[in-house]
Design an enzyme around this catalytic site. Sequence first.
Site, PDB file in Angstrom:
ATOM      1  N   TYR A 137      18.065  17.305 -57.506  1.00 23.16           N
ATOM      2  CA  TYR A 137      17.942  18.031 -56.238  1.00 23.16           C
ATOM      3  C   TYR A 137      19.304  18.435 -55.680  1.00 23.16           C
ATOM      4  O   TYR A 137      19.390  18.954 -54.578  1.00 23.16           O
ATOM      5  CB  TYR A 137      17.235  17.155 -55.196  1.00 23.16           C
ATOM      6  CG  TYR A 137      15.736  17.096 -55.363  1.00 23.16           C
ATOM      7  CD1 TYR A 137      15.164  16.533 -56.496  1.00 23.16           C
ATOM      8  CD2 TYR A 137      14.880  17.591 -54.379  1.00 23.16           C
ATOM      9  CE1 TYR A 137      13.793  16.472 -56.645  1.00 23.16           C
ATOM     10  CE2 TYR A 137      13.515  17.529 -54.521  1.00 23.16           C
ATOM     11  CZ  TYR A 137      12.968  16.963 -55.653  1.00 23.16           C
ATOM     12  OH  TYR A 137      11.597  16.897 -55.798  1.00 23.16           O
ATOM     13  N   LYS A 195      15.164   7.262 -67.162  1.00 18.98           N
ATOM     14  CA  LYS A 195      14.897   7.790 -68.504  1.00 18.98           C
ATOM     15  C   LYS A 195      16.222   7.737 -69.269  1.00 18.98           C
ATOM     16  O   LYS A 195      16.655   8.711 -69.890  1.00 18.98           O
ATOM     17  CB  LYS A 195      14.341   9.216 -68.369  1.00 18.98           C
ATOM     18  CG  LYS A 195      13.757   9.786 -69.644  1.00 18.98           C
ATOM     19  CD  LYS A 195      12.489   9.082 -70.143  1.00 18.98           C
ATOM     20  CE  LYS A 195      12.171   9.557 -71.540  1.00 18.98           C
ATOM     21  NZ  LYS A 195      11.042   8.852 -72.150  1.00 18.98           N
ATOM     22  N   ASP A 227       8.123   7.498 -68.137  1.00 19.28           N
ATOM     23  CA  ASP A 227       6.826   7.802 -68.762  1.00 19.28           C
ATOM     24  C   ASP A 227       5.959   6.543 -68.824  1.00 19.28           C
ATOM     25  O   ASP A 227       4.773   6.550 -68.485  1.00 19.28           O
ATOM     26  CB  ASP A 227       7.014   8.438 -70.152  1.00 19.28           C
ATOM     27  CG  ASP A 227       8.043   7.721 -71.027  1.00 19.28           C
ATOM     28  OD1 ASP A 227       8.775   6.846 -70.525  1.00 19.28           O
ATOM     29  OD2 ASP A 227       8.110   8.038 -72.235  1.00 19.28           O
ATOM     30  N   ASP A 251       9.950  11.665 -56.784  1.00 19.78           N
ATOM     31  CA  ASP A 251       9.035  12.707 -56.303  1.00 19.78           C
ATOM     32  C   ASP A 251       7.752  12.691 -57.126  1.00 19.78           C
ATOM     33  O   ASP A 251       6.641  12.703 -56.585  1.00 19.78           O
ATOM     34  CB  ASP A 251       9.721  14.074 -56.416  1.00 19.78           C
ATOM     35  CG  ASP A 251       8.802  15.205 -56.000  1.00 19.78           C
ATOM     36  OD1 ASP A 251       8.210  15.097 -54.906  1.00 19.78           O
ATOM     37  OD2 ASP A 251       8.658  16.171 -56.768  1.00 19.78           O
ATOM     38  N   ASP A 255       3.526  11.017 -56.155  1.00 16.10           N
ATOM     39  CA  ASP A 255       2.250  11.755 -56.086  1.00 16.10           C
ATOM     40  C   ASP A 255       1.194  10.996 -56.884  1.00 16.10           C
ATOM     41  O   ASP A 255       0.052  10.838 -56.451  1.00 16.10           O
ATOM     42  CB  ASP A 255       2.386  13.181 -56.658  1.00 16.10           C
ATOM     43  CG  ASP A 255       2.773  14.210 -55.593  1.00 16.10           C
ATOM     44  OD1 ASP A 255       3.415  13.814 -54.591  1.00 16.10           O
ATOM     45  OD2 ASP A 255       2.439  15.398 -55.755  1.00 16.10           O
TER      46      ASP A 255
HETATM   47  C1  IPM Z   1       8.193  15.703 -51.344  1.00 18.44           C
HETATM   48  C2  IPM Z   1       8.043  17.166 -51.619  1.00 18.44           C
HETATM   49  C3  IPM Z   1       9.419  17.844 -51.569  1.00 18.44           C
HETATM   50  C4  IPM Z   1      10.283  17.224 -52.658  1.00 18.44           C
HETATM   51  C5  IPM Z   1       9.387  19.384 -51.705  1.00 18.44           C
HETATM   52  C6  IPM Z   1       8.477  20.020 -50.669  1.00 18.44           C
HETATM   53  C7  IPM Z   1      10.773  19.981 -51.639  1.00 18.44           C
HETATM   54  O1  IPM Z   1       7.405  17.355 -52.842  1.00 18.44           O
HETATM   55  O2  IPM Z   1       8.700  15.351 -50.266  1.00 18.44           O
HETATM   56  O3  IPM Z   1       7.775  14.897 -52.168  1.00 18.44           O
HETATM   57  O4  IPM Z   1      10.280  17.683 -53.795  1.00 18.44           O
HETATM   58  O5  IPM Z   1      10.950  16.242 -52.357  1.00 18.44           O
HETATM   59 MG    MG Z   2       6.686  15.556 -53.700  1.00 18.58          MG
END
Ligand code: IPM
Ligand code: MG
Length: 359
Positions: A137, A195, A227, A251, A255
Amino acid sequence: MASYNIGILGGDGIGPEVMREGLKVLKAVADVEDFSYDLIEYPYDSEHYIKTKELVPDSVIDEWRTLDAFLLGAIGHPDVEPGLVERSVILGLRFGLDLYINLRPIKLYAEHLCPLKGKGPADVDFTVVRENTEGMYSQIGGHLKKGTPDEVAIVNGVYTWKGCERASRYAFELAQKRAADRGGDHKPQVTLVDKANAVRPQDIWTRAFASVAKDFPDIATDHAYVDAACMWMIKNPEWFDVIVTTNLFGDIVTDLAAMLQGGMGIAASGNIHPGRTSMFEPIHGSAPKHAGKNVACPLGMVSSVQMMLDFLGETSAAARVETAMADLLGSGDIPSADARSGIGTSEMGDMVVERLRPD
Ligand code: IPM
Ligand code: MG
């Protein structure tokens, strides 16, 4: 009585709707606890950009540094170049305020919310410490010969010793705190997820992590390549206590991990620099297809408010919000923490508020 200046930005899509519920809960808990606050609202969402072409000015980032905390709804708009406003607001906050920790608790409050067969609240209770200012990032890179058949795109993963060290230290301190809070036979453990086999320079993480671990002899350490970590999260989520990982891997795995606790509708995060202004936001996006329909689940925002209160030292208020959420989810009245729950965004906010008040 402590008083706080809190910056707020509802943002795009479902952001403003979930923000309203988060603020409803904040107000209700402030009424029964001993603190007050002022809200300072900022306009820098994508509609604002479309109308004015203005992104967050540097002077405003300076102003944000003087706040006690910041609450963000969501950013992302189908009519704006992907990432433009996200980089300005989200990365503006993360990088501009040096919020080097992205704290993402994964806690299952009720078994029916978990998609894994045979797993319940005792199995899903870990926290991901995502490094938040470096890695892929870092925005270092670019294109050569863009738009031609010879195009080259380069992006650099930046890992500094300082970045790996401070994220690791935060993770170990958090493991210590979780063990103290849980007591009993809870065994603290920090797992490094990277990784470094395929991406060799990531061994800076291996070494920084090991050097910090020496200061925490009572905390077990573990390691998983990213992984494999994804696989273990589904197979044996109970193996995790605290995970520390890079920005991009954090990130991605959060999720996945969010699904274990009921989905994106309920997952919260804190973008933290200990002792400084920090920012709290649900981890879901702006979900334009659900916007304005009163169907989005506000619990990720409510839980972000809880994290903010905890960060501000309002631990009793934070605990009250968490108990209300846990009661609500435990009651079975919320079939799912998503847009298909059949319960409106504002009604769900009201249900949390009802459970906040002392009887
Ligand atoms: C998160 C989101 C952000 C990230 C995006 C919206 C830039 O996915 O906060 O997890 O990648 O960090
Ligand atoms: Mg995210």
